[in-house]
Enzyme design. Sequence first.
Site, PDB file in Angstrom:
ATOM      1  N   ILE A   1      -1.273   6.888   3.432  1.00  0.00           N
ATOM      2  CA  ILE A   1      -0.534   6.536   4.655  1.00  0.00           C
ATOM      3  C   ILE A   1       0.737   5.767   4.283  1.00  0.00           C
ATOM      4  O   ILE A   1       1.819   6.033   4.810  1.00  0.00           O
ATOM      5  CB  ILE A   1      -1.424   5.721   5.619  1.00  0.00           C
ATOM      6  N   GLY A   2       0.617   4.838   3.332  1.00  0.00           N
ATOM      7  CA  GLY A   2       1.781   4.051   2.903  1.00  0.00           C
ATOM      8  C   GLY A   2       2.900   4.932   2.369  1.00  0.00           C
ATOM      9  O   GLY A   2       4.081   4.724   2.680  1.00  0.00           O
TER      10      GLY A   2
ATOM     11  N   SER B   1      -7.081  -0.200  12.575  1.00  0.00           N
ATOM     12  CA  SER B   1      -8.057   0.884  12.702  1.00  0.00           C
ATOM     13  C   SER B   1      -8.666   0.873  14.093  1.00  0.00           C
ATOM     14  O   SER B   1      -8.832  -0.194  14.699  1.00  0.00           O
ATOM     15  CB  SER B   1      -9.174   0.714  11.674  1.00  0.00           C
TER      16      SER B   1
ATOM     17  N   GLY C   1       0.826  -1.222   0.000  1.00  0.00           N
ATOM     18  CA  GLY C   1       0.000   0.000   0.000  1.00  0.00           C
ATOM     19  C   GLY C   1       0.850   1.258   0.000  1.00  0.00           C
ATOM     20  O   GLY C   1       0.406   2.306   0.464  1.00  0.00           O
ATOM     21  N   ALA C   2       2.061   1.157  -0.565  1.00  0.00           N
ATOM     22  CA  ALA C   2       2.966   2.320  -0.594  1.00  0.00           C
ATOM     23  C   ALA C   2       2.436   3.423  -1.519  1.00  0.00           C
ATOM     24  O   ALA C   2       2.844   4.572  -1.405  1.00  0.00           O
ATOM     25  CB  ALA C   2       4.359   1.882  -1.037  1.00  0.00           C
ATOM     26  N   SER C   3       1.530   3.062  -2.437  1.00  0.00           N
ATOM     27  CA  SER C   3       0.933   4.070  -3.328  1.00  0.00           C
ATOM     28  C   SER C   3      -0.228   4.796  -2.655  1.00  0.00           C
ATOM     29  O   SER C   3      -0.791   5.720  -3.235  1.00  0.00           O
ATOM     30  CB  SER C   3       0.435   3.382  -4.605  1.00  0.00           C
ATOM     31  N   GLY C   4      -0.606   4.383  -1.459  1.00  0.00           N
ATOM     32  CA  GLY C   4      -1.686   5.061  -0.724  1.00  0.00           C
ATOM     33  C   GLY C   4      -1.139   6.206   0.100  1.00  0.00           C
ATOM     34  O   GLY C   4       0.075   6.396   0.216  1.00  0.00           O
TER      35      GLY C   4
ATOM     36  N   TYR D   1     -15.375  -4.490   7.725  1.00  0.00           N
ATOM     37  CA  TYR D   1     -14.103  -3.767   7.868  1.00  0.00           C
ATOM     38  C   TYR D   1     -13.673  -3.780   9.334  1.00  0.00           C
ATOM     39  O   TYR D   1     -12.508  -4.045   9.650  1.00  0.00           O
ATOM     40  CB  TYR D   1     -14.297  -2.335   7.363  1.00  0.00           C
TER      41      TYR D   1
HETATM   42  N1  LIG Z   1      -7.842   6.937   6.052  1.00  0.00           N
HETATM   43  C1  LIG Z   1      -8.328   6.633   7.230  1.00  0.00           C
HETATM   44  O1  LIG Z   1      -9.103   7.395   7.833  1.00  0.00           O
HETATM   45  C2  LIG Z   1      -7.953   5.333   7.892  1.00  0.00           C
HETATM   46  C3  LIG Z   1      -8.351   5.130   9.204  1.00  0.00           C
HETATM   47  C4  LIG Z   1      -8.004   3.941   9.839  1.00  0.00           C
HETATM   48  C5  LIG Z   1      -7.295   2.986   9.143  1.00  0.00           C
HETATM   49  N2  LIG Z   1      -6.922   3.187   7.858  1.00  0.00           N
HETATM   50  C6  LIG Z   1      -6.187   2.115   7.171  1.00  0.00           C
HETATM   51  O2  LIG Z   1      -4.986   2.632   6.650  1.00  0.00           O
HETATM   52  C7  LIG Z   1      -4.571   1.824   5.530  1.00  0.00           C
HETATM   53  C8  LIG Z   1      -4.175   2.770   4.386  1.00  0.00           C
HETATM   54  O3  LIG Z   1      -5.295   3.541   4.011  1.00  0.00           O
HETATM   55  P1  LIG Z   1      -5.165   4.999   3.323  1.00  0.00           P
HETATM   56  O4  LIG Z   1      -6.027   5.917   4.091  1.00  0.00           O
HETATM   57  O5  LIG Z   1      -3.740   5.329   3.072  1.00  0.00           O
HETATM   58  O6  LIG Z   1      -5.932   4.712   1.961  1.00  0.00           O
HETATM   59  P2  LIG Z   1      -5.514   4.961   0.436  1.00  0.00           P
HETATM   60  O7  LIG Z   1      -4.774   6.236   0.279  1.00  0.00           O
HETATM   61  O8  LIG Z   1      -6.784   4.756  -0.309  1.00  0.00           O
HETATM   62  O9  LIG Z   1      -4.500   3.750   0.140  1.00  0.00           O
HETATM   63  C9  LIG Z   1      -4.953   2.427   0.023  1.00  0.00           C
HETATM   64  C10 LIG Z   1      -3.810   1.536  -0.435  1.00  0.00           C
HETATM   65  O10 LIG Z   1      -4.289   0.176  -0.551  1.00  0.00           O
HETATM   66  C11 LIG Z   1      -3.951  -0.308  -1.849  1.00  0.00           C
HETATM   67  N3  LIG Z   1      -4.949  -1.267  -2.304  1.00  0.00           N
HETATM   68  C12 LIG Z   1      -6.278  -1.057  -2.507  1.00  0.00           C
HETATM   69  N4  LIG Z   1      -6.841  -2.186  -2.982  1.00  0.00           N
HETATM   70  C13 LIG Z   1      -5.859  -3.109  -3.094  1.00  0.00           C
HETATM   71  C14 LIG Z   1      -5.800  -4.449  -3.547  1.00  0.00           C
HETATM   72  N5  LIG Z   1      -6.872  -5.099  -4.018  1.00  0.00           N
HETATM   73  N6  LIG Z   1      -4.619  -5.101  -3.504  1.00  0.00           N
HETATM   74  C15 LIG Z   1      -3.516  -4.468  -3.052  1.00  0.00           C
HETATM   75  N7  LIG Z   1      -3.491  -3.204  -2.606  1.00  0.00           N
HETATM   76  C16 LIG Z   1      -4.660  -2.530  -2.637  1.00  0.00           C
HETATM   77  C17 LIG Z   1      -3.942   0.926  -2.733  1.00  0.00           C
HETATM   78  O11 LIG Z   1      -3.201   0.672  -3.923  1.00  0.00           O
HETATM   79  P3  LIG Z   1      -3.450   1.576  -5.266  1.00  0.00           P
HETATM   80  O12 LIG Z   1      -3.713   2.976  -4.785  1.00  0.00           O
HETATM   81  O13 LIG Z   1      -2.153   1.451  -6.006  1.00  0.00           O
HETATM   82  O14 LIG Z   1      -4.596   0.974  -5.981  1.00  0.00           O
HETATM   83  C18 LIG Z   1      -3.266   1.924  -1.811  1.00  0.00           C
HETATM   84  O15 LIG Z   1      -1.869   1.734  -1.848  1.00  0.00           O
HETATM   85  C19 LIG Z   1      -5.751   0.897   5.217  1.00  0.00           C
HETATM   86  O16 LIG Z   1      -5.497  -0.390   5.740  1.00  0.00           O
HETATM   87  C20 LIG Z   1      -6.904   1.534   5.966  1.00  0.00           C
HETATM   88  O17 LIG Z   1      -7.855   0.561   6.344  1.00  0.00           O
HETATM   89  C21 LIG Z   1      -7.235   4.345   7.209  1.00  0.00           C
END
Ligand SMILES: NC(=O)c1ccc[n+]([C@@H]2O[C@H](COP(=O)([O-])OP(=O)(O)OC[C@H]3O[C@@H](n4cnc5c(N)ncnc54)[C@H](OP(=O)(O)O)[C@@H]3O)[C@@H](O)[C@H]2O)c1
Length: 246
Positions: free
Chosen positions: A19-20, A141, A14-17, A154
């Site tokens: 948080i990653g 989370s 998830g480095a493209s996200g 979730y």
């Molecule tokens: N944002 C919040 O408020 C929040 C709160 C609590 C926990 N979290 C957790 O934090 C983590 C990161 O979330 P984020 O907020 O950084 O979200 P984000 O910016 O949407 O990033 C999500 C990441 O997951 C990857 N991903 C999505 N579907 C995938 C699949 N089928 N196979 C492999 N990789 C996949 C995406 O890859 P691509 O972009 O390359 O498709 C991206 O790298 C998640 O586990 C989320 O549950 C987030």
Amino acid sequence: MSKQKSPGRAIVFGASGNIGAAICRQLAAKNWSISLHYFHHREVALQLVNTLRHDYPNQDFQAFFGDLTQALPPDLGQTFGDFQALVFAQGTTDYQLFSTMSADQIQQLFQLHLLTPLQLIRQAEAKLLQQAHGRIVFVGSIYGAVGSAMEVTYSAVKGAQTSFANAYAREVAGSGLTVNVVAPGAVATAMNAEFSENDLAALREEIPLGRLAQPQEIALWVSNLLDPQADYLTGQTLYVNGGWLK
Ligand SMILES: NC(=O)c1ccc[n+]([C@@H]2O[C@H](COP(=O)([O-])OP(=O)(O)OC[C@H]3O[C@@H](n4cnc5c(N)ncnc54)[C@H](OP(=O)(O)O)[C@@H]3O)[C@@H](O)[C@H]2O)c1
């Protein structure tokens, strides 16, 4: 340019996200080499790799693809050589009533957040146990602890990440491999982009700190857990939530 010794290689899913990517930037600043995983956003990952190569020319950065909803994950041993840390920052949610979710949707959330990471950890275990300071960190989370209506599955997978870390940390304790979860509350990322400004304002009001977290405020704790000096913290879930919910 840093002359400090590198702690090794981290594989960040998830480095493209949002948080990653923040995690990768902080790890790179602490001398890590990194394998950056992406799913749909190849360009985002490649751009980050280029930036990190420019800023930290003595470390190694590479991007790789993987759909973690597929039961067959990439082969870590063959692909990456030696590594010291796995970080699971991939993930999505599915915002709907539990009763309307299909069996397939439920299966996919479990596969992405839990089942594929567990398979990857089984693949990596022998290598991680050989390291002086092996590390596994899940981005979990707060919902894994308190639960959320409309995000029941979730919440269940996030709770399972915490339970897994509790138990597995005990099994590998003593080898130097630590297993932890960093559990954010609400973070200002793409995952929350669907909320209206009114919903976000209501959310901010509920959070004692009065705002969502920035991705780097979550990344800070992940990078600290990966520090070679952090051997004594294992089996924990750190709630990084601005005082919200727990
Ligand atoms: N944002 C919040 O408020 C929040 C709160 C609590 C926990 N979290 C957790 O934090 C983590 C990161 O979330 P984020 O907020 O950084 O979200 P984000 O910016 O949407 O990033 C999500 C990441 O997951 C990857 N991903 C999505 N579907 C995938 C699949 N089928 N196979 C492999 N990789 C996949 C995406 O890859 P691509 O972009 O390359 O498709 C991206 O790298 C998640 O586990 C989320 O549950 C987030």
